[in-house]
Enzyme design. Sequence first.
Site, PDB file in Angstrom:
ATOM      1  N   CYS A   1      -2.109   2.731   9.216  1.00  0.00           N
ATOM      2  CA  CYS A   1      -3.118   1.777   8.722  1.00  0.00           C
ATOM      3  C   CYS A   1      -4.356   1.756   9.630  1.00  0.00           C
ATOM      4  O   CYS A   1      -5.460   1.465   9.173  1.00  0.00           O
ATOM      5  CB  CYS A   1      -2.557   0.359   8.671  1.00  0.00           C
TER       6      CYS A   1
ATOM      7  N   HIS B   1       0.869  -1.191   0.000  1.00  0.00           N
ATOM      8  CA  HIS B   1       0.000   0.000   0.000  1.00  0.00           C
ATOM      9  C   HIS B   1       0.900   1.234   0.000  1.00  0.00           C
ATOM     10  O   HIS B   1       1.975   1.219   0.622  1.00  0.00           O
ATOM     11  CB  HIS B   1      -0.874   0.079   1.267  1.00  0.00           C
TER      12      HIS B   1
HETATM   13  N1  ARG Z   1      -3.630  -7.247   6.485  1.00  0.00           N
HETATM   14  C1  ARG Z   1      -3.999  -6.038   5.829  1.00  0.00           C
HETATM   15  C2  ARG Z   1      -3.903  -6.220   4.323  1.00  0.00           C
HETATM   16  O1  ARG Z   1      -2.971  -6.849   3.885  1.00  0.00           O
HETATM   17  C3  ARG Z   1      -3.162  -4.895   6.288  1.00  0.00           C
HETATM   18  C4  ARG Z   1      -3.624  -3.566   5.777  1.00  0.00           C
HETATM   19  C5  ARG Z   1      -2.713  -2.451   6.122  1.00  0.00           C
HETATM   20  N2  ARG Z   1      -3.302  -1.191   5.827  1.00  0.00           N
HETATM   21  C6  ARG Z   1      -2.658  -0.144   5.258  1.00  0.00           C
HETATM   22  N3  ARG Z   1      -3.288   0.979   5.174  1.00  0.00           N
HETATM   23  N4  ARG Z   1      -1.473  -0.261   4.749  1.00  0.00           N
HETATM   24  O2  ARG Z   1      -4.727  -5.755   3.569  1.00  0.00           O
END
Ligand code: ARG
Length: 300
Positions: free
Chosen positions: A285, A187
Amino acid sequence: MAPSQEDAATGRRARRRAEPPARTATPRHYLMCRPDHFTVSYEINPWMDASLPTDRDLAVAQWQELHDLYVSLGHTVELIDPVPDLPDMVFAANGATVLDGVVLSAHFHHEERRGEGPAYLHWFAERGYETHTATEVNEGQGDVLLVGGLLLAGTGFRTTLAAHAEVQEVLGRPVISLSLVDPHFYHLDTALTVLDGSEERAEIAYYPAAFSPGSQRVLRRLFPDALTVTAEDAAALGLNAVSDGRHVVVSPQAVTYQEQLRERGFEPIPVDTSELLKGGGGAKCCTLELCTTSTPGAVA
Ligand code: ARG
């Protein structure tokens, strides 16, 4: 100029260079989700290992510390009810993209997280926000960050290029597409921090190696003075940090990043979110900013 005068002038110049700009915090409005159902039961990023145990009480305690810190800094924190069987719902940043009362729903890449999009959208609809249901795959503010009047948007692992066009159409801001190339930084908010979102003083930090060569050039062109972090700090998910323009909530493991922030006049506040890191997320996150451009200096 006599030598002593010259020394004084050199000293003044050095001091000016060394003196960081004054940083101003602006009150923010955040949405968070308590990790009551947090666990790692599937693996959708390289940080997740479903064979390792997780400690939900610890996750809740760390999340609570983050929540209470925001409140003590004068920010408003709203809560959305966690939904059973959506263990990643704590990562509120992915829940939607919000700007000035307009909301584009998240539409998750992985089946396991699909239920979160409608849950978050319902929260906004109930509170009178103008809601739009996304048709393209996007993971909310995990991949879309507002800075200096632009929306920086990540693609490569989750949010698609087609979604970038949809974000631009719904939110009416120019979108700059950036390609992510390392699966650990899946992300945008794992590879880049918005330190100051305002138009006048737009400032970011990022980890260049997380981006394609072309996207690195775009970032250098847009933000020639950006802070770049070490591989170690990036690997600690240090960039998954939350700034209010002055205070930067950051992983305690990102040691050099904290020094770099201090040199620039920011005030790093380390908060340990190690248990949530097992899901591949940090402070940012867990935080969805309900961005409004009416907050002076906040965003533009
Ligand atoms: N386990 C989640 C995923 O892989 C973690 C999300 C993390 N969120 C972020 N905004 N980077 O989607």
